[in-house]
Design a protein around this motif. Structure first.
Motif, PDB file in Angstrom:
ATOM      1  N   PRO A 139       4.599  -1.591   5.195  1.00 42.85           N
ATOM      2  CA  PRO A 139       3.531  -1.287   6.024  1.00 42.85           C
ATOM      3  C   PRO A 139       2.568  -0.282   5.383  1.00 42.85           C
ATOM      4  N   MET A 140       3.098   0.593   4.609  1.00 45.14           N
ATOM      5  CA  MET A 140       2.311   1.655   3.849  1.00 45.14           C
ATOM      6  C   MET A 140       1.464   0.980   2.929  1.00 45.14           C
ATOM      7  N   VAL A 141       1.752   0.097   2.456  1.00 49.99           N
ATOM      8  CA  VAL A 141       1.059  -0.888   1.364  1.00 49.99           C
ATOM      9  C   VAL A 141       0.075  -1.475   1.998  1.00 49.99           C
ATOM     10  N   LEU A 142       0.186  -2.505   3.106  1.00 46.44           N
ATOM     11  CA  LEU A 142      -0.658  -3.011   3.881  1.00 46.44           C
ATOM     12  C   LEU A 142      -1.790  -2.260   4.538  1.00 46.44           C
ATOM     13  N   VAL A 143      -1.546  -1.116   4.989  1.00 47.81           N
ATOM     14  CA  VAL A 143      -2.523  -0.203   5.580  1.00 47.81           C
ATOM     15  C   VAL A 143      -3.291   0.674   4.679  1.00 47.81           C
ATOM     16  N   PHE A 144      -2.518   1.178   3.860  1.00 48.56           N
ATOM     17  CA  PHE A 144      -3.029   2.364   3.131  1.00 48.56           C
ATOM     18  C   PHE A 144      -3.424   2.161   1.708  1.00 48.56           C
ATOM     19  N   ALA A 145      -3.116   0.989   1.154  1.00 43.67           N
ATOM     20  CA  ALA A 145      -3.477   0.591  -0.279  1.00 43.67           C
ATOM     21  C   ALA A 145      -4.307  -0.614  -0.149  1.00 43.67           C
ATOM     22  N   SER A 146      -4.597  -0.861   0.994  1.00 41.43           N
ATOM     23  CA  SER A 146      -5.656  -2.156   1.200  1.00 41.43           C
ATOM     24  C   SER A 146      -7.208  -2.030   0.784  1.00 41.43           C
ATOM     25  N   GLY A 147      -7.336  -0.475   0.957  1.00 40.53           N
ATOM     26  CA  GLY A 147      -8.818  -0.476   0.581  1.00 40.53           C
ATOM     27  C   GLY A 147      -9.694  -0.394   1.855  1.00 40.53           C
ATOM     28  N   GLN A 148      -9.110  -0.915   3.007  1.00 37.64           N
ATOM     29  CA  GLN A 148     -10.256  -0.880   3.973  1.00 37.64           C
ATOM     30  C   GLN A 148     -10.810   0.045   4.590  1.00 37.64           C
ATOM     31  N   PRO A 149     -11.994   0.063   4.838  1.00 36.39           N
ATOM     32  CA  PRO A 149     -12.934   1.194   5.057  1.00 36.39           C
ATOM     33  C   PRO A 149     -12.605   1.717   6.616  1.00 36.39           C
ATOM     34  N   LYS A 185      -4.327   9.856  -0.047  1.00 36.92           N
ATOM     35  CA  LYS A 185      -5.586   9.458  -0.210  1.00 36.92           C
ATOM     36  C   LYS A 185      -5.999   8.887   1.275  1.00 36.92           C
ATOM     37  N   ALA A 186      -5.096   8.461   2.219  1.00 39.50           N
ATOM     38  CA  ALA A 186      -5.401   7.891   3.373  1.00 39.50           C
ATOM     39  C   ALA A 186      -6.043   9.243   4.506  1.00 39.50           C
ATOM     40  N   VAL A 187      -5.642  10.603   4.231  1.00 40.88           N
ATOM     41  CA  VAL A 187      -6.009  11.805   4.741  1.00 40.88           C
ATOM     42  C   VAL A 187      -7.474  12.102   4.126  1.00 40.88           C
ATOM     43  N   ARG A 188      -7.609  11.895   2.750  1.00 42.63           N
ATOM     44  CA  ARG A 188      -9.025  12.285   2.168  1.00 42.63           C
ATOM     45  C   ARG A 188     -10.071  11.266   2.519  1.00 42.63           C
ATOM     46  N   ASP A 189      -9.508   9.837   2.839  1.00 42.43           N
ATOM     47  CA  ASP A 189     -10.525   8.767   3.253  1.00 42.43           C
ATOM     48  C   ASP A 189     -10.955   8.901   4.744  1.00 42.43           C
TER      49      ASP A 189
END
Length: 194
Positions: A139-149, A185-189
């Motif tokens: 789920p981390m790959v789907l949620v956080f590696a996806s690059g969705q804005p 990265k998810a926190v930074r974004d």
């Protein structure tokens, strides 16, 4: 039709319901939430792809078997974010689901499949540890590696996720480093609370 084949077909028809169980996280494209059946297929493909991160001697074929049955209990128990408050209730619901679902099979297969599920849950063999790592990472790959804005996850903190995932991923240093990078990265974004 022979009795054992009839029971096997009944099990397959019942487990087709896994396609209807909607999980908490979204697809990488962000347009909808995934089903548990989609998760199971994709985590198996992820495992084949990332098999080089398993500890030497890990039987990847056995890991695949564990992952094929690990979430069947969600047909009855649903998908949940497990917390201290709901852990006992979810465990009881999943245990009852395992008894019912695997009990549909002929006795020898029922014992084998339930044994695979119990092995995954215990997380003690090298294969179960790698299967659990793959399940935690997916789920981390789907949620956080996806690059969705836009944020695509329930409002949890990176610290909570780190604490939840560490035990399952840290035995695999490359995967654990990658997971921590995803959280940072998810926190930074702005996609995840610190």
């Amino acid at each position: 039709m022979e009795a054992s084949l009839e029971r096997q077909i009944g099990f397959l028809l019942e487990t087709d319901k896994l396609k209807e169980v909607v999980r908490l996280n979204q697809l990488a494209g962000g347009n909808r939430r995934e089903t548990t059946a989609e998760h199971c297929w994709h985590v198996i493909l992820q495992t084949l792809t990332l098999a080089g991160h398993a500890l030497p001697g890990t039987d990847i074929h056995h890991v695949i078997k564990l992952l094929a049955v690990h979430d069947l209990v969600e047909i009855d128990a649903g998908d949940h974010w497990v917390t201290d408050a709901n852990r006992a209730d979810i465990k009881a619901r999943e245990q009852a689901a395992a008894e019912r679902l695997f009990g549909l099979l002929p006795d020898d297969q029922a014992s084998e499949f339930k044994g695979l599920w119990l092995e995954f849950e215990a997380g003690e063999t090298p294969e179960a540890r790698f299967a659990n790592a793959m399940d935690a990472l997916h789920p981390m790959v789907l949620v956080f590696a996806s690059g969705q804005p836009e944020p695509t996850h329930e409002p949890l903190s990176a610290d909570t996720m780190r604490q939840t995932k560490e035990a399952r991923l840290s035995p695999f240093p490359g995967l654990w480093t990658y997971a921590q990078d995803l959280l940072a990265k998810a926190v930074r974004d702005g996609r995840l609370l610190p």
